[in-house]
Scaffold this active site. Sequence first.
Site, PDB file in Angstrom:
ATOM      1  N   SER A 250       7.393  -1.451   6.804  1.00  0.00           N
ATOM      2  CA  SER A 250       6.083  -1.163   7.400  1.00  0.00           C
ATOM      3  C   SER A 250       5.135  -2.339   7.181  1.00  0.00           C
ATOM      4  O   SER A 250       5.245  -3.053   6.179  1.00  0.00           O
ATOM      5  CB  SER A 250       5.472   0.075   6.752  1.00  0.00           C
ATOM      6  N   ASP A 251       4.208  -2.543   8.111  1.00  0.00           N
ATOM      7  CA  ASP A 251       3.080  -3.404   7.784  1.00  0.00           C
ATOM      8  C   ASP A 251       2.345  -2.728   6.627  1.00  0.00           C
ATOM      9  O   ASP A 251       2.511  -1.532   6.375  1.00  0.00           O
ATOM     10  CB  ASP A 251       2.167  -3.606   9.005  1.00  0.00           C
ATOM     11  N   TRP A 252       1.534  -3.513   5.932  1.00  0.00           N
ATOM     12  CA  TRP A 252       0.937  -3.034   4.677  1.00  0.00           C
ATOM     13  C   TRP A 252      -0.052  -1.884   4.935  1.00  0.00           C
ATOM     14  O   TRP A 252      -1.143  -2.091   5.459  1.00  0.00           O
ATOM     15  CB  TRP A 252       0.268  -4.211   3.968  1.00  0.00           C
ATOM     16  N   GLY A 253       0.380  -0.674   4.617  1.00  0.00           N
ATOM     17  CA  GLY A 253      -0.467   0.490   4.855  1.00  0.00           C
ATOM     18  C   GLY A 253      -0.325   1.053   6.261  1.00  0.00           C
ATOM     19  O   GLY A 253      -1.160   1.829   6.702  1.00  0.00           O
ATOM     20  N   ALA A 254       0.761   0.699   6.978  1.00  0.00           N
ATOM     21  CA  ALA A 254       0.908   1.147   8.371  1.00  0.00           C
ATOM     22  C   ALA A 254       1.650   2.464   8.498  1.00  0.00           C
ATOM     23  O   ALA A 254       2.000   2.870   9.599  1.00  0.00           O
ATOM     24  CB  ALA A 254       1.606   0.067   9.200  1.00  0.00           C
TER      25      ALA A 254
END
Length: 740
Positions: A250-254
């Site tokens: 995942s993108d960071w916090g996605a």
Amino acid sequence: MLSALLYALVALTGIVHGFTLRTWDQAYALANATVANLTMTEKVGLLSGVGQFNSRCVGNTTPVSRLGIPAICFQDGPAGIRLVKNVTGFPAGINVAATFSRRLMQARGQAMAEEFRAKGVHVLLGPAMDLMRNPKAGRAWESFGPDPYLNGEGAFSTITGIQSVGVQACAKHLVSNNQEHWRYGLSALVDDRTMHEMYFYPFLRAIDAGVTSIMCAYNQLNGTSSCHNAGLLGPTGLVHSTGFQGYVVSDWGATHDSASDNANAGLDMEQPGDNIVIGGGAFGEGGSGLASAVNSGSVTTARINQMVSRVLAGYYRLGQDTGYPAVNFDAQHSDGSGSLNLGVNVRSAAHTALVREIGGASAVLLKNNRTTTTGAASGVTVRGLPIAAARIKTMAVIGQDAILPNLSCNDLNECNDGTMSIGWGSGSNSLQFIVPPITAIQQFVGTSATIATSLTNDLSAGPAAAKGKDVAIVFVNAMSGELGAYDTVVGNMGDRNDLDLWWKGGSLVEAVAAVCNNTIAVIHSVGPVSVSWSDHPNITGIIYAGAPGEQTGPAIVDVLYGAVNPSGRLPFSIDEDEASYGTTIVYNSLGFPVVNYTEQLLIDYRYMDAKGITPHYEFGFGLSYTTFAYSGLKITSTGSGTSSAVVVTFTVANSGAFAGTEIPQMYLAYPASAGEPKRILRGFDEVKLAVGTTATVTMNLAAREISIWNVATQAWVRPAGTFTVSIGASINDVRLTGTF
Ligand SMILES: *[C@@H]1O[C@H](CO)[C@@H](O)[C@H](O)[C@H]1NC(C)=O
Ligand SMILES: *[C@@H]1O[C@H](CO)[C@@H](O)[C@H](O)[C@H]1NC(C)=O
Ligand SMILES: *[C@@H]1O[C@H](CO)[C@@H](O)[C@H](O)[C@H]1NC(C)=O
Ligand SMILES: *[C@@H]1O[C@H](CO)[C@@H](O)[C@H](O)[C@H]1NC(C)=O
Ligand SMILES: *[C@@H]1O[C@H](CO)[C@@H](O)[C@H](O)[C@H]1NC(C)=O
Ligand SMILES: *[C@@H]1O[C@H](CO)[C@@H](O)[C@H](O)[C@H]1NC(C)=O
Ligand SMILES: *[C@@H]1O[C@H](CO)[C@@H](O)[C@H](O)[C@H]1NC(C)=O
Ligand SMILES: *[C@@H]1O[C@H](CO)[C@@H](O)[C@H](O)[C@H]1NC(C)=O
Ligand SMILES: *[C@@H]1O[C@H](CO)[C@@H](O)[C@H](O)[C@H]1NC(C)=O
């Protein structure tokens, strides 16, 4: 065939760099064996980050010490290591795109990865391959421009370079991550053909290159979060049906949904693991989310095993299990302090030289009103470029963009108060060793001329310094970056507000040109900017230098004084009127908007072609100090259907007075029935030629490159009919045409 050849090549460089490249089968055999020996807690530790502020890298998994598996370290960014000292600040993706050189794309990937490896990073969070759907898109400079083919070639060569030294690349951001405003929840509506031919196309090339990981984006696609979108990540979704064998992180916090939503849709790993306000903490928070999902039966053990196998396969494929350097820095102390920062210097003379070479090769000469002592091109320059140092006794260097930027700006480089060498956000890099233009010019010129300076954008002081000088060089810029925590930089929240130069740069150039008849403008910008003043008769040169990285000063000196003959080409069109681009950024919305990609295949030059718009400077445009002649086009067609191939050859000669590099480009017009844009880029090369010499250029078109995505049959299909090939020095400077 291609992949077998590539594998052999990478295997060879792997040996040179002291690691064993394995096949995917070999890697999966090892990964499967390891998975069989892991506890559920250990598995979950490999599938989620340990928390944004708990790790030495921007992302870390939990180590499995009993099996010798370290914390897998993920680090920004796509243009060099961020948050770490003693590293190189490489040019932005948009600059290596402007070189149109696969050689430099690959060399940059490899050089960056050599630094990541030496710092102990397992996964380089790049390359970015989001198309510049709109010229103001905040992060577009991290990628390779609006053209899917150029992005695909940039991605392929960069990943090949990165993984050639045993570092994992991470292709990002899947998918349609094309504006910063509202990105944490906007929904991109993209039809199937547009997805395959435009936004997913670069990912196809990343998969061709054997990329080990892909990052899913913050935004939604078709109303579902990218990281929980089975249409993208599932067994029959885009990435796996295209042959992707690695893992999706995942993108960071996605991650916006539950552990089971994401895991069952196809997400393999969550980073950074905890909830970071914008999202996250589904698998993470100690991994309890995923563990309880298994306990409750909402995620199967088989799926967990598949996720871990995929993660470990990337690690084993690139031989990271033997002899890989341990992490020797601490991203939590970006100033280099603290006991975990071991002060390892990963810079090298070769990397510095490469950054300078790419800086020069990516400088696009937009205008050169050159006059010489003899009137002939072979004479010595009187006005224009290249500057003849011997003739210049007085000069002026003007503009805030010529000076050292604030080296104490925040960790995201959210400042624009000096020269612009890289945008802001997680794609920025280290400015520690930056050499600004004024320093490089002063060093080069020495005592051969007096240099007057006005190193602000003051509209009175600039002209005062320039008046009566033999030459005035004006540095101007425009910047953009990542949305991050909704910060603004000079009023721009990620995406640019407009196409203007910052700090009244256009007015500064015009004010200087009013008093100096040999005014040279140098533009450092993340993308297209208004250059409405370009026809001013006193402006003798314009160089679009992009975001060239830390050797920005030496690189521009090379071009200004002719050590490098410019060969950079615009990887986008430049036009003053944003309406010419066919898209907008959605700035204002009541809640997360739906962004409907109704323009389909028509962005940038494709839209301009469709609407009969001639831009100020067209895609692929860039001047040289010499001239090139084209001849002898031959087109050979073999095979049919999915085994079609076309080979195009022609000759380029240096017909001018300077040694130089030509960038021949190939544009294809499909048969009308195909419904393609009027012309699309399908080939380019760099051809280095001494004066009076000639070279034969060969460009290959593979089956997919002469096909369209057929929605009904879900396949790449070659349309029946005649294709027209245009070969030239830009999309509008066509020198040879033929058909097949
Ligand atoms: C690894 O395990 C998966 C099942 O989890 C299986 O499908 C695959 O064939 C195995 N690969 C190898 C190379 O053993
Ligand atoms: C499992 O790991 C242990 C070390 O903790 C090792 O002794 C054993 O051989 C491993 N078994 C397999 C099947 O890999
Ligand atoms: C998104 O929706 C469009 C329109 O319904 C469809 O053509 C496309 O296949 C969908 N994409 C994915 C990845 O599900
Ligand atoms: C940078 O590298 C040098 C060795 O070249 C070392 O002495 C110095 O401590 C390093 N600095 C930092 C902040 O890591
Ligand atoms: C550099 O940026 C920092 C952080 O924004 C700021 O506090 C500092 O004043 C700036 N320094 C200068 C010289 O402008
Ligand atoms: C440019 O200005 C200089 C004086 O600064 C003058 O000598 C020269 O003739 C001018 N050249 C042109 C082409 O106007
Ligand atoms: C060009 O520069 C000269 C000074 O060299 C100045 O006299 C002239 O007005 C300028 N031309 C324009 C159009 O600004
Ligand atoms: C080029 O410079 C000459 C003076 O040498 C001037 O007359 C002409 O207008 C300039 N052309 C452009 C396009 O700026
Ligand atoms: C998106 O645009 C397409 C093409 O104009 C249209 O058919 C579709 O209804 C639009 N979807 C939404 C949700 O606006």
